[in-house]
Design a protein around this motif. Structure first.
Motif, PDB file in Angstrom:
ATOM      1  N   ALA A  10      -5.889  -1.329   2.148  1.00  0.00           N
ATOM      2  CA  ALA A  10      -6.584  -0.043   2.130  1.00  0.00           C
ATOM      3  C   ALA A  10      -6.791   0.515   3.530  1.00  0.00           C
ATOM      4  CB  ALA A  10      -7.909  -0.171   1.401  1.00  0.00           C
ATOM      5  N   HIS A  11      -7.113  -0.343   4.486  1.00  0.00           N
ATOM      6  CA  HIS A  11      -7.384   0.207   5.818  1.00  0.00           C
ATOM      7  C   HIS A  11      -6.106   0.696   6.484  1.00  0.00           C
ATOM      8  CE1 HIS A  11      -6.037  -3.303   8.250  1.00  0.00           C
ATOM      9  NE2 HIS A  11      -6.331  -2.599   9.325  1.00  0.00           N
ATOM     10  N   LEU A  12      -4.960   0.111   6.132  1.00  0.00           N
ATOM     11  CA  LEU A  12      -3.690   0.607   6.656  1.00  0.00           C
ATOM     12  C   LEU A  12      -3.280   1.894   5.957  1.00  0.00           C
ATOM     13  CD1 LEU A  12      -1.748  -2.784   6.891  1.00  0.00           C
ATOM     14  CD2 LEU A  12      -2.765  -1.501   8.774  1.00  0.00           C
ATOM     15  N   LEU A  13      -3.430   1.938   4.642  1.00  0.00           N
ATOM     16  CA  LEU A  13      -3.043   3.124   3.887  1.00  0.00           C
ATOM     17  C   LEU A  13      -3.914   4.320   4.224  1.00  0.00           C
ATOM     18  CD1 LEU A  13      -1.379   4.550   1.788  1.00  0.00           C
ATOM     19  CD2 LEU A  13      -2.789   3.496   0.004  1.00  0.00           C
ATOM     20  N   THR A  14      -5.193   4.093   4.474  1.00  0.00           N
ATOM     21  CA  THR A  14      -6.089   5.198   4.837  1.00  0.00           C
ATOM     22  C   THR A  14      -5.559   5.971   6.031  1.00  0.00           C
ATOM     23  OG1 THR A  14      -8.047   4.124   3.921  1.00  0.00           O
ATOM     24  CG2 THR A  14      -8.423   5.745   5.655  1.00  0.00           C
ATOM     25  N   GLN A  15      -5.022   5.252   7.005  1.00  0.00           N
ATOM     26  CA  GLN A  15      -4.509   5.922   8.200  1.00  0.00           C
ATOM     27  C   GLN A  15      -3.354   6.860   7.869  1.00  0.00           C
ATOM     28  OE1 GLN A  15      -4.050   3.031  11.559  1.00  0.00           O
ATOM     29  NE2 GLN A  15      -5.136   1.633  10.189  1.00  0.00           N
ATOM     30  N   VAL A  16      -2.478   6.422   6.959  1.00  0.00           N
ATOM     31  CA  VAL A  16      -1.351   7.258   6.551  1.00  0.00           C
ATOM     32  C   VAL A  16      -1.843   8.473   5.769  1.00  0.00           C
ATOM     33  CG1 VAL A  16       0.771   7.335   5.183  1.00  0.00           C
ATOM     34  CG2 VAL A  16       0.223   5.292   6.522  1.00  0.00           C
ATOM     35  N   GLY A  46       0.823  -1.205   0.000  1.00  0.00           N
ATOM     36  CA  GLY A  46       0.000   0.000   0.000  1.00  0.00           C
ATOM     37  C   GLY A  46       0.855   1.251   0.000  1.00  0.00           C
ATOM     38  N   HIS A  47       1.920   1.224   0.777  1.00  0.00           N
ATOM     39  CA  HIS A  47       2.807   2.381   0.871  1.00  0.00           C
ATOM     40  C   HIS A  47       3.551   2.610  -0.436  1.00  0.00           C
ATOM     41  CE1 HIS A  47       5.048   5.445   2.954  1.00  0.00           C
ATOM     42  NE2 HIS A  47       6.199   4.856   2.711  1.00  0.00           N
ATOM     43  N   ARG A  48       4.003   1.521  -1.093  1.00  0.00           N
ATOM     44  CA  ARG A  48       4.688   1.686  -2.380  1.00  0.00           C
ATOM     45  C   ARG A  48       3.726   2.256  -3.439  1.00  0.00           C
ATOM     46  NH1 ARG A  48       9.462   0.281  -4.741  1.00  0.00           N
ATOM     47  NH2 ARG A  48       9.386   0.049  -7.011  1.00  0.00           N
ATOM     48  N   CYS A  49       2.481   1.786  -3.436  1.00  0.00           N
ATOM     49  CA  CYS A  49       1.478   2.348  -4.342  1.00  0.00           C
ATOM     50  C   CYS A  49       1.280   3.839  -4.076  1.00  0.00           C
ATOM     51  CB  CYS A  49       0.141   1.637  -4.162  1.00  0.00           C
ATOM     52  SG  CYS A  49       0.098  -0.093  -4.690  1.00  0.00           S
ATOM     53  N   TYR A  50       1.155   4.165  -2.823  1.00  0.00           N
ATOM     54  CA  TYR A  50       0.893   5.546  -2.405  1.00  0.00           C
ATOM     55  C   TYR A  50       2.033   6.470  -2.824  1.00  0.00           C
ATOM     56  CZ  TYR A  50      -0.273   9.292   0.986  1.00  0.00           C
ATOM     57  OH  TYR A  50      -0.588  10.472   1.588  1.00  0.00           O
ATOM     58  N   ARG A  51       3.267   5.990  -2.711  1.00  0.00           N
ATOM     59  CA  ARG A  51       4.419   6.830  -3.048  1.00  0.00           C
ATOM     60  C   ARG A  51       4.571   7.012  -4.557  1.00  0.00           C
ATOM     61  NH1 ARG A  51       9.440   6.154   0.943  1.00  0.00           N
ATOM     62  NH2 ARG A  51      10.075   4.576  -0.561  1.00  0.00           N
ATOM     63  N   MET A  52       3.854   6.239  -5.364  1.00  0.00           N
ATOM     64  CA  MET A  52       3.883   6.424  -6.808  1.00  0.00           C
ATOM     65  C   MET A  52       2.937   7.522  -7.265  1.00  0.00           C
ATOM     66  SD  MET A  52       4.284   2.503  -8.165  1.00  0.00           S
ATOM     67  CE  MET A  52       4.863   2.970  -9.789  1.00  0.00           C
ATOM     68  N   ILE A 102      -6.079   3.961  -6.415  1.00  0.00           N
ATOM     69  CA  ILE A 102      -5.277   2.763  -6.179  1.00  0.00           C
ATOM     70  C   ILE A 102      -6.228   1.581  -6.137  1.00  0.00           C
ATOM     71  CG2 ILE A 102      -3.703   1.560  -4.620  1.00  0.00           C
ATOM     72  CD1 ILE A 102      -2.779   4.276  -3.587  1.00  0.00           C
ATOM     73  N   LEU A 103      -5.936   0.568  -6.957  1.00  0.00           N
ATOM     74  CA  LEU A 103      -6.768  -0.635  -7.009  1.00  0.00           C
ATOM     75  C   LEU A 103      -6.109  -1.739  -6.198  1.00  0.00           C
ATOM     76  CD1 LEU A 103      -7.931   1.030  -9.388  1.00  0.00           C
ATOM     77  CD2 LEU A 103      -8.226  -1.126 -10.611  1.00  0.00           C
ATOM     78  N   PHE A 104      -6.774  -2.152  -5.124  1.00  0.00           N
ATOM     79  CA  PHE A 104      -6.349  -3.319  -4.363  1.00  0.00           C
ATOM     80  C   PHE A 104      -7.204  -4.534  -4.707  1.00  0.00           C
ATOM     81  CE2 PHE A 104      -4.963   0.152  -1.387  1.00  0.00           C
ATOM     82  CZ  PHE A 104      -3.604  -0.046  -1.578  1.00  0.00           C
ATOM     83  N   ALA A 105      -8.420  -4.307  -5.154  1.00  0.00           N
ATOM     84  CA  ALA A 105      -9.284  -5.414  -5.582  1.00  0.00           C
ATOM     85  C   ALA A 105      -8.751  -5.977  -6.900  1.00  0.00           C
ATOM     86  CB  ALA A 105     -10.712  -4.926  -5.749  1.00  0.00           C
TER      87      ALA A 105
END
Length: 347
Positions: free
Chosen positions: A181-187, A158-164, A233-236
């Protein structure tokens, strides 16, 4: 404590069949490896793709699991970085060659000869596992437990996706609101971003969970967000969501695909991609991703909502993920032999 000769493990004998509880020899570390006693191992959707045969050519028989929290019990003779008693996390990326063009360019996540935990080598659905010492992450006390396990893949990917995503992006859509997604939402919320959560149709419980974590909006993946997104970001692992996400993002918007496997992407009109929208996949992770993430996560702090299962209930845990109704992440908890049913930890 002395190291036993044998251990319990959940083993994938053949793709498409349930895991089997087996007794295996405790492995012996090589010169640059450590033997880790598993405290907990998270279950990732990638584990389902492997078990169900969607990812081909795994090592068989295989001990799955690549979100491992444990304690070092024995070290190989050349290990200097870790010592017995250290709490470590073991991720998906298990080993890289260090010599191919990708490794030399700082892109070890694309290494031609990489090994992957719980896929091409045995992982953490067992009481003990091996890891190369330089690919383990020393864990802060906050994450040296079952609730820290999902961070080893769901958190890192999730973090690598977010940093892109472009730093100036403020409206971010997350498609599939599970572990990552629930972890990335917090960031993202901590960094004052607006999160738009897309779930399965009618999944009001997960939508409420997303809003509880700070999402600005939560709805069905068939719905349009109330305003255009800067990025998605697509996690599904659902290919039909790519044209949907392209339709949801604004001009210049980015669509990042975070999964290792996805169903086929349907044809879509060029107008959805036009105006400098882009699609990009994320593959694996680097050790720098992990170092950066575990430096940042305690500052938020990122806290996983987990549902714990005993080792022998790995198949039930995987089915809970398949159902799409799991709130947070599923974790095999080996820290106690007294767990007889799952329970919720965290939120």
């Amino acid at each position: 404590m002395s190291i036993p000769k044998n251990m319990k493990a959940m083993v994938l004998q053949k793709q498409g069949q349930p895991l089997e509880l087996r007794r295996l020899p405790v492995p012996v570390p090589g010169r640059q490896q450590v033997l880790v006693k598993v405290i907990a191992c998270g279950i990732c959707r990638t584990d389902l793709h492997i078990a169900d045969g969607e990812l081909k050519e795994p090592k068989l028989p295989l001990v799955q699991g690549h979100e491992i929290v444990g304690v070092v019990e024995q070290t190989g003779e050349d290990v200097r970085r870790l010592k017995v008693g250290d709490h470590v996390g073991i991720p998906w990326l298990a080993y890289t060659c260090g010599a191919c063009k990708y490794c030399l360019a700082g892109k070890e996540n694309l290494c031609d000869r990489a090994l992957f935990t719980g896929y091409t080598i045995d992982g953490g659905f067992a009481e003990y596992t091996l890891a190369w010492d330089s690919y383990c992450f020393p864990l802060p006390a906050l994450y040296a437990n079952a609730a820290g396990a999902p961070l080893l893949c769901a958190g890192l990917i999730g973090h690598r996706c977010y940093r892109m995503i472009a730093p100036q992006a403020t409206r971010i859509g997350l498609y599939g609101f599970g572990a990552a997604a629930h972890l990335l939402t917090q960031v993202a919320v901590h960094q004052h971003k607006q999160v738009f959560a897309f779930t399965n149709t009618g999944d009001v419980t997960i939508q409420a969970f997303a809003r509880e974590l700070g999402a600005a909006w939560a709805g069905d993946s068939t719905q349009s967000p109330p305003e255009r997104l800067d990025a998605a970001i697509l996690f599904a692992p659902v290919g039909t969501l790519i044209p949907k996400a392209l339709a949801d993002v604004d001009k210049g918007g980015q669509v990042i695909c975070g999964g290792i496997h996805m169903s086929d992407i349907p044809a879509f009109p060029y107008r959805l991609l036009w105006e400098e929208r882009s699609i990009c996949s994320v593959a694996n992770l680097t050790r720098k991703d992990g170092d950066d993430y575990f430096s940042m996560a305690p500052q938020v702090p990122v806290i996983a909502a987990v549902r714990r299962f005993p080792l022998r209930q790995a198949n039930e845990a995987m089915q809970a993920i398949r159902s799409g109704l799991l709130q947070g992440a599923a974790v095999l908890d080996l820290s106690s032999g007294l767990i007889t049913s799952f329970c919720t930890v965290g939120f």
